[in-house]
Design a protein around this motif. Structure first.
Motif, PDB file in Angstrom:
ATOM      1  N   ILE A   3      14.152  40.247   5.294  1.00  0.00           N
ATOM      2  CA  ILE A   3      13.028  39.762   6.084  1.00  0.00           C
ATOM      3  C   ILE A   3      11.797  39.627   5.192  1.00  0.00           C
ATOM      4  O   ILE A   3      11.663  40.332   4.196  1.00  0.00           O
ATOM      5  CB  ILE A   3      12.717  40.653   7.306  1.00  0.00           C
ATOM      6  CG1 ILE A   3      12.237  42.040   6.876  1.00  0.00           C
ATOM      7  CG2 ILE A   3      13.915  40.734   8.236  1.00  0.00           C
ATOM      8  CD1 ILE A   3      11.641  42.857   8.016  1.00  0.00           C
ATOM      9  N   LEU A   4      10.928  38.726   5.577  1.00  0.00           N
ATOM     10  CA  LEU A   4       9.702  38.497   4.837  1.00  0.00           C
ATOM     11  C   LEU A   4       8.579  39.319   5.464  1.00  0.00           C
ATOM     12  O   LEU A   4       8.479  39.421   6.682  1.00  0.00           O
ATOM     13  CB  LEU A   4       9.348  37.004   4.895  1.00  0.00           C
ATOM     14  CG  LEU A   4       8.100  36.590   4.130  1.00  0.00           C
ATOM     15  CD1 LEU A   4       8.364  35.308   3.364  1.00  0.00           C
ATOM     16  CD2 LEU A   4       6.931  36.421   5.069  1.00  0.00           C
ATOM     17  N   VAL A   5       7.747  39.907   4.609  1.00  0.00           N
ATOM     18  CA  VAL A   5       6.588  40.680   5.056  1.00  0.00           C
ATOM     19  C   VAL A   5       5.375  40.157   4.305  1.00  0.00           C
ATOM     20  O   VAL A   5       5.390  40.071   3.078  1.00  0.00           O
ATOM     21  CB  VAL A   5       6.771  42.187   4.770  1.00  0.00           C
ATOM     22  CG1 VAL A   5       5.616  42.988   5.332  1.00  0.00           C
ATOM     23  CG2 VAL A   5       8.100  42.693   5.313  1.00  0.00           C
ATOM     24  N   ARG A   6       4.338  39.791   5.030  1.00  0.00           N
ATOM     25  CA  ARG A   6       3.078  39.326   4.428  1.00  0.00           C
ATOM     26  C   ARG A   6       1.994  40.315   4.841  1.00  0.00           C
ATOM     27  O   ARG A   6       1.810  40.588   6.019  1.00  0.00           O
ATOM     28  CB  ARG A   6       2.749  37.918   4.931  1.00  0.00           C
ATOM     29  CG  ARG A   6       1.500  37.305   4.320  1.00  0.00           C
ATOM     30  CD  ARG A   6       1.222  35.918   4.877  1.00  0.00           C
ATOM     31  NE  ARG A   6       2.277  34.976   4.564  1.00  0.00           N
ATOM     32  CZ  ARG A   6       2.354  34.272   3.419  1.00  0.00           C
ATOM     33  NH1 ARG A   6       1.422  34.412   2.510  1.00  0.00           N
ATOM     34  NH2 ARG A   6       3.356  33.438   3.221  1.00  0.00           N
ATOM     35  N   TYR A   7       1.282  40.886   3.853  1.00  0.00           N
ATOM     36  CA  TYR A   7       0.269  41.893   4.158  1.00  0.00           C
ATOM     37  C   TYR A   7      -0.738  41.997   3.016  1.00  0.00           C
ATOM     38  O   TYR A   7      -0.491  41.527   1.912  1.00  0.00           O
ATOM     39  CB  TYR A   7       0.913  43.262   4.409  1.00  0.00           C
ATOM     40  CG  TYR A   7       1.744  43.766   3.250  1.00  0.00           C
ATOM     41  CD1 TYR A   7       1.193  44.591   2.275  1.00  0.00           C
ATOM     42  CD2 TYR A   7       3.081  43.409   3.118  1.00  0.00           C
ATOM     43  CE1 TYR A   7       1.950  45.045   1.209  1.00  0.00           C
ATOM     44  CE2 TYR A   7       3.849  43.855   2.059  1.00  0.00           C
ATOM     45  CZ  TYR A   7       3.271  44.674   1.110  1.00  0.00           C
ATOM     46  OH  TYR A   7       4.012  45.119   0.056  1.00  0.00           O
ATOM     47  N   PHE A   8      -1.856  42.665   3.289  1.00  0.00           N
ATOM     48  CA  PHE A   8      -2.861  42.909   2.257  1.00  0.00           C
ATOM     49  C   PHE A   8      -2.462  44.167   1.501  1.00  0.00           C
ATOM     50  O   PHE A   8      -2.203  45.210   2.090  1.00  0.00           O
ATOM     51  CB  PHE A   8      -4.263  43.086   2.859  1.00  0.00           C
ATOM     52  CG  PHE A   8      -5.313  43.284   1.801  1.00  0.00           C
ATOM     53  CD1 PHE A   8      -5.850  42.192   1.134  1.00  0.00           C
ATOM     54  CD2 PHE A   8      -5.731  44.552   1.437  1.00  0.00           C
ATOM     55  CE1 PHE A   8      -6.800  42.365   0.141  1.00  0.00           C
ATOM     56  CE2 PHE A   8      -6.670  44.734   0.438  1.00  0.00           C
ATOM     57  CZ  PHE A   8      -7.214  43.635  -0.204  1.00  0.00           C
ATOM     58  N   SER A   9      -2.404  44.077   0.170  1.00  0.00           N
ATOM     59  CA  SER A   9      -2.055  45.216  -0.678  1.00  0.00           C
ATOM     60  C   SER A   9      -3.305  45.785  -1.320  1.00  0.00           C
ATOM     61  O   SER A   9      -4.029  45.073  -2.030  1.00  0.00           O
ATOM     62  CB  SER A   9      -1.077  44.774  -1.769  1.00  0.00           C
ATOM     63  OG  SER A   9      -0.985  45.778  -2.756  1.00  0.00           O
ATOM     64  N   ASP A  49      -4.987  44.331  -4.414  1.00  0.00           N
ATOM     65  CA  ASP A  49      -6.234  43.811  -3.854  1.00  0.00           C
ATOM     66  C   ASP A  49      -6.106  42.337  -3.466  1.00  0.00           C
ATOM     67  O   ASP A  49      -7.001  41.542  -3.708  1.00  0.00           O
ATOM     68  CB  ASP A  49      -7.407  44.034  -4.831  1.00  0.00           C
ATOM     69  CG  ASP A  49      -8.748  43.949  -4.112  1.00  0.00           C
ATOM     70  OD1 ASP A  49      -8.808  44.295  -2.917  1.00  0.00           O
ATOM     71  OD2 ASP A  49      -9.736  43.514  -4.740  1.00  0.00           O
ATOM     72  N   GLU A  50      -4.971  42.006  -2.888  1.00  0.00           N
ATOM     73  CA  GLU A  50      -4.725  40.637  -2.440  1.00  0.00           C
ATOM     74  C   GLU A  50      -3.607  40.633  -1.404  1.00  0.00           C
ATOM     75  O   GLU A  50      -2.889  41.623  -1.241  1.00  0.00           O
ATOM     76  CB  GLU A  50      -4.345  39.732  -3.617  1.00  0.00           C
ATOM     77  CG  GLU A  50      -3.047  40.123  -4.281  1.00  0.00           C
ATOM     78  CD  GLU A  50      -2.743  39.314  -5.546  1.00  0.00           C
ATOM     79  OE1 GLU A  50      -1.546  39.110  -5.814  1.00  0.00           O
ATOM     80  OE2 GLU A  50      -3.677  38.907  -6.246  1.00  0.00           O
ATOM     81  N   ILE A  51      -3.467  39.523  -0.730  1.00  0.00           N
ATOM     82  CA  ILE A  51      -2.360  39.365   0.213  1.00  0.00           C
ATOM     83  C   ILE A  51      -1.088  39.090  -0.583  1.00  0.00           C
ATOM     84  O   ILE A  51      -1.090  38.266  -1.498  1.00  0.00           O
ATOM     85  CB  ILE A  51      -2.649  38.235   1.215  1.00  0.00           C
ATOM     86  CG1 ILE A  51      -3.816  38.665   2.115  1.00  0.00           C
ATOM     87  CG2 ILE A  51      -1.408  37.903   2.038  1.00  0.00           C
ATOM     88  CD1 ILE A  51      -4.257  37.640   3.118  1.00  0.00           C
TER      89      ILE A  51
END
Length: 155
Positions: free
Chosen positions: A9-15, A19-21
Motif C-alpha cells: 500500500i502507498l502512504v503519503r505523509y509529512f516526515s 522535513d518534507e512530504i
C-alpha cells in the motif's frame, strides 16, 4: 514478505526526519480486502503515525493509481524509533545487532539511519536507557514518531 496474502500500500505523509512530504510503500497482510483492512508488515521508515502490526484502512486511489493508506483502525501497541548516527566511527551493523539482542528488529538505509521496532510485549526501559546513553555520548540522535502509551510509561 510478498505472498498471496500480501499487498503493498502507498502512504503519503509529512516526515519530520526529511522535513518534507514523502511517499512510502509498505507491505501489508490482507485482513479483509473488501473492507479495505490491512495489517502493516514492515517498519515504516520516515515517521507516519503508525507501526508494524497496526491494522489500517486503505482503498484504491485513482490519482495515486494504487491502494492508498487512509487511517489507522487498530493500534498494535508496537512502537517505532528512528535513529540517526552522528558518530562517523560508529559501526552501524554492530549497533543494530546490540538492539537486536534487546529484542528489536531494525531496517536501515545507508550508513547513518535506521528504524527500529519495539514490540508491545517488550519492556522499553532498557532500550530507552541505551538510546539515551548513546544520545548523551553524541553517537546518535533518536526520535519516537510512534510510541505506545505502554512504552511511554516504561521510560
Amino acid at each position: 514478505m510478498q505472498s498471496y496474502n500480501s499487498e503493498k500500500i502507498l502512504v503519503r505523509y509529512f516526515s519530520n526526519v526529511l522535513d518534507e512530504i514523502v511517499v512510502e510503500t509498505l507491505w501489508t497482510k490482507i485482513i479483509d480486502a473488501e473492507k479495505g483492512l490491512y495489517k502493516i508488515d514492515n517498519i515504516p521508515f520516515y515517521g507516519p503515525e503508525f507501526s508494524s502490526d497496526d491494522i489500517v484502512f486503505a482503498e484504491f486511489d485513482i490519482d495515486e493509481e494504487r491502494i492508498t493508506f487512509r487511517n489507522v483502525v487498530e493500534y498494535s501497541g508496537n512502537s517505532t524509533i528512528q535513529i540517526i548516527i552522528l558518530d562517523k566511527d560508529q559501526n552501524v551493523q554492530k549497533l543494530r545487532n546490540e538492539f537486536k539482542e534487546l529484542g528489536c528488529e531494525t531496517e536501515g538505509t545507508g550508513n547513518n539511519y535506521f528504524v527500529m521496532e519495539v514490540l508491545y510485549e517488550q519492556n522499553y526501559s532498557p532500550i530507552f536507557k541505551k538510546l539515551t546513553e548513546l544520545e548523551t555520548a553524541e553517537k546518535i540522535s533518536f526520535a519516537e514518531p510512534n510510541i505506545s502509551q505502554k512504552h511511554i510509561s516504561e521510560k
